[in-house]
Design a protein around this motif. Sequence first.
Motif, short mmCIF file in Angstrom:
data_model
loop_
_atom_site.label_atom_id
_atom_site.label_comp_id
_atom_site.label_asym_id
_atom_site.label_seq_id
_atom_site.Cartn_x
_atom_site.Cartn_y
_atom_site.Cartn_z
N ALA A 69 -0.21 0.34 -5.70
CA ALA A 69 -0.12 -0.48 -4.48
C ALA A 69 -1.47 -0.56 -3.78
CB ALA A 69 0.93 0.11 -3.55
N GLY A 173 3.46 -1.52 -0.27
CA GLY A 173 4.41 -2.05 -1.24
C GLY A 173 4.45 -3.57 -1.28
N SER A 176 2.28 -4.83 -4.19
CA SER A 176 2.91 -4.65 -5.51
C SER A 176 4.00 -5.69 -5.73
CB SER A 176 3.51 -3.24 -5.63
OG SER A 176 2.52 -2.25 -5.53
N LYS A 177 4.77 -5.94 -4.68
CA LYS A 177 5.87 -6.90 -4.78
C LYS A 177 5.32 -8.31 -5.05
CE LYS A 177 9.60 -5.81 -3.47
NZ LYS A 177 10.83 -5.25 -4.02
N ALA A 353 9.34 -1.78 -4.57
CA ALA A 353 8.01 -2.29 -4.89
C ALA A 353 7.39 -1.48 -6.02
CB ALA A 353 7.11 -2.23 -3.66
N PRO A 381 9.37 -5.93 1.39
CA PRO A 381 9.13 -4.57 1.88
C PRO A 381 8.92 -4.52 3.39
CG PRO A 381 7.80 -5.01 -0.06
CD PRO A 381 8.36 -6.33 0.38
#
Length: 527
Positions: A69, A173, A176-177, A353, A381
């Motif tokens: 992340a 997160g 990452s998502k 995530a 998130p």
Amino acid sequence: MKKYLLSVFSILLPLLTFAQDAAEKGLDKQIDEAFGNATGWFVQAIFYQIPFTENIKVYWVLFPLILGALYFTVYFKFINFRGFFTSVNIVRGKYDEVDHHESMIAAGDSTPGGDAIETIAVEGHEGEVSHFQALTAALSATVGLGNIAGVAIAVSIGGAGATFWMIIAGFLGMASKFVECTLGVKYRDIGEDGTVYGGPMYYLTKGLKTKGLAGLGKVLAVLFAIFVIGGSFGGGNMFQVNQAFQLVENITGGEQSFLHGYGWVFGLVMSVLVGIVIIGGIKKIAKVTDKIVPFMVVIYVAASLFVIFANIGMVGDAFGQIFSGAFSPEGIAGGAIGVLIQGFRRAAFSNEAGIGSSSIAHSAVKTKYAASEGMVALLEPFIDTVVVCTMTALVLIITGSLATGGPSNDAEAILMTSGAFGSVISWFPYVLTVAVVLFAFSTMISWSYYGFQGWAYLFGRTKKAEYTYKVFFCLFVIVGAAASLDSVIGFSDAMIFAMMVPNMIGLVLLAPRVKEELSRYMKAIKK
């Protein structure tokens, strides 16, 4: 004859022993022990803890998630912050015309894979659901028991300071998502009937093939598919219905409740309701979640705000505790271990995530630009962790619920949160019970879709394979409500954690493809 009798006896003896133990312990406990003995090695490997100090140990799986992340946040120049308002506008429909303007049709890459029809936008296949529906379908799997039970466990372990680390985890997160959901759309497949098949299985297979890593991609995709199926049956199904039933049973009298001992009836009702929805596929799931999820979040946040404003004089002190405790040893233990372990573990890492599951729901969106859905997904998130989890933490802090001692399990944690709301709104525990049941229901229907996508990848896209999976899923709803299968739930949690390993490898390797998609989409909306 004697040899024949001996062979028959040797077969019957273990069965008789099992039956006797089952009668003494209960069949579910006996199955649980046998399953735990068979799968304990896998659970221990996934949940191996690295000792930091004498009192603090951290699960190794946190390091790839947190470092990944951080890497994506820097690599995409803090897209989780600078892209926030653009994301909100996409959900509002401000840029919908971009997908319909002929001069802005996204030029498709060649994505070999032979997994049916490749989903280049110029082929006329756009998806099945809107940006908002894709967001709510994914949120329905993440907003749930982790926001209620997980937060209570986290702040009871780490104190108010754990909330600070929870917020940081939520912001990180978002990056990452964004990456995984952009890839989910870019490399999805759309069948001839318009059904979308997407998620890590496809971007691992096809994305890595474009980088000359076809063999690695195939292995990682198969591993992910196996893990997501296991996670869907356990953490996304049995655990959800089990916790919902425990709260319903408690609110109706506990051991004196008319439901005591009849968990299978509750499970049967939930199974029928789940079955009715999931038979219709992602379109039906999205139609349900885009009504349930906003309703649940609004009710929960409204109640949280009521408690907060009813104790407005204590809010300043609550934030003071959050910031002062954030860097204390207790706070750090609560944040890293309590939040990121306890809370995220019990709700599939709360916002999922880096796990890869949400990209399956987001891949069904109607769009010609993969990055548009990645932008939408980064809100997930924020809503799940930064908003809803923080609300729960504030309610627990200002009502003084943490002073009563921490919960030892998720069922107690839900009751602790329920009691915190009940201390200000006497009737709210009943509303919270309904909310938990709806949280569990929406999580189950979304995870059924995730698991089915893994199932279809491994066993084919036939109707027979589809209905086989869905029947199994509905049966597990009944089992989850009726039985106490701790080892099965522990194993399914390990499967969800394990999804991160193949997924994160793919995300890092394919990040440059995501940067290309982001650049293409930003140019389109500027025009």
